[in-house]
Write an enzyme that holds these catalytic residues in place. Structure first.
Site, mmCIF file in Angstrom:
data_model
loop_
_atom_site.group_PDB
_atom_site.id
_atom_site.type_symbol
_atom_site.label_atom_id
_atom_site.label_comp_id
_atom_site.label_asym_id
_atom_site.label_seq_id
_atom_site.Cartn_x
_atom_site.Cartn_y
_atom_site.Cartn_z
ATOM 1 N N GLU A 122 0.692 -1.039 0.019
ATOM 2 C CA GLU A 122 0.166 -0.019 0.002
ATOM 3 C C GLU A 122 0.877 1.299 0.138
ATOM 4 O OE1 GLU A 122 -2.578 0.474 3.291
ATOM 5 O OE2 GLU A 122 -3.551 2.271 2.384
ATOM 6 N N LYS A 140 -2.368 -1.959 -3.146
ATOM 7 C CA LYS A 140 -3.608 -1.270 -2.543
ATOM 8 C C LYS A 140 -3.096 0.215 -2.736
ATOM 9 C CE LYS A 140 -6.047 -0.220 1.764
ATOM 10 N NZ LYS A 140 -6.565 -0.927 2.804
#
Ligand code: 13P
Length: 339
Positions: free
Chosen positions: A177, A219
């Site tokens: 992420e 992500k």
């Protein structure tokens, strides 16, 4: 064997147009959200809130995996059933946030680097024994005057890649992420430029650390103008900017991209994900999904207010958001679903 299991987990998380529910707020973040709603900031309130989430009827129809936090993965329902067991029985794969938070990056005022690599191998082994099948590590990148710096992008990308390699060694699917924050008055074009550079650097580091792309999840942020930018973008402009950036920067071997919501309203997050799938789905190499925290949980938390008598209506609100985002994966979400 391990690589086959990683691929399977990564695919199963997003089967049937499902997505992820991030419920991995650290204790300070969870307390901050509780405080703003007048909910007591206690272990028991956090436990009760997480019990509300994991016992929501039918959640496993729309949610393939839930990201837990160290406190939460060790918690139980009031009747003593571990949350991990409740999730697995609901068809939801448990995951775990393993980073130790973003800290000031030395020599780089206004920028942060995510810490947590020391001892990570041992922590991953423990979480795996507790039933986690995937993990999450969040890096934050700010856009501003002269930001982000190369030093910040590089340090965060390197840490993400080291983390991802350790996860795969432990048999856990890494959620990678790199979040470019919405804070600031930057334009959509500037966000696109920075997202492109960050993603290219992250994938270059993942390659250097021998991370198997088929066994990881990306992500990212959507490509958006800063929250204070005077020129906001339409849902279609966001979809087009995001996909033209991702089609250039994200290798086709990655099984899924699961967006964070980053402070967008729940409805906008659904509408933007929907527009991306409606406009591009047939020519995308990866599943385009969601891994939202606030954009799924916020309405439920506001309805719950820490009161037992509000659990049922809060669960309905939670389910509704999960269901809307599942529809958005099919490109079948519309504003009428909100009435
Ligand atoms: P938001 O969807 O609230 O941005 O949270 C996603 C997340 O997991 C942040 O790390």
């Amino acid at each position: 064997m391990k690589s086959q299991a990683l691929r399977e987990t990564a695919t199963t998380l997003f089967a049937d147009n499902k997505g992820l529910l991030a419920m991995d707020e650290s204790t300070p973040t969870c307390n901050k959200r509780f405080a703003s709603l007048g909910i007591p900031q206690t272990v028991e309130a956090r436990r009760a809130y997480r019990e509300l989430i994991v016992t929501t009827q039918g959640l496993g129809n729309c949610i393939g995996g839930a990201i837990l936090y160290d406190e939460t993965i060790r918690q139980h329902k009031k009747d003593g059933t571990p949350f991990v067991k409740v999730l697995i029985e609901a068809g939801i794969i448990p995951g775990i946030k393993v980073d130790m938070g973003a800290k000031e990056l030395a020599g780089h005022p206004g920028e942060k680097v995510t810490e947590g690599l020391d001892g990570l191998r041992d922590r991953l082994a423990e979480y795996s024994r507790m039933g986690a099948r995937f993990a999450k590590w969040r890096a934050v990148i700010a856009i501003g005057d002269g930001l982000p710096s190369w030093g910040c992008i590089e340090a965060n990308a390197h840490a993400l890649a080291r983390y991802a390699a350790l996860c795969q060694e432990a048999g856990l699917v890494p959620i990678v992420e790199p979040e470019i924050l919405m804070d600031g008055d930057h334009t959509l074009e500037r966000c696109s430029e920075v997202t492109d550079e960050v993603l290219r650097t992250v994938f270059s580091e993942l390659f250097a650390q021998r991370v198997m792309l088929e066994g990881m999840i990306l992500k990212p942020n959507m490509v958006l103008p800063g929250a204070a930018c005077t020129k906001q973008a339409t849902v279609e402009e966001v979809a087009d900017a995001t996909l033209s950036c991702f089609l250039r920067a994200v290798p086709a071997a990655v099984p899924a991209i699961a967006f964070l919501s980053g402070g967008q309203s729940p409805e906008l997050a659904s509408a933007r994900l929907n527009a991306m799938n409606a406009r591009f789905k047939s020519r995308l190499p990866w599943a385009l999904a969601f891994s939202f925290a606030r954009a799924i949980q916020q309405p439920a938390m506001e309805l719950w207010k820490g009161q037992e008598e509000n659990v049922s209506v809060a669960q309905q609100a939670l389910y509704h958001r999960a269901h809307c985002n599942q529809a958005a994966r099919r490109g079948e979400y519309n504003a009428g679903m909100e009435r």
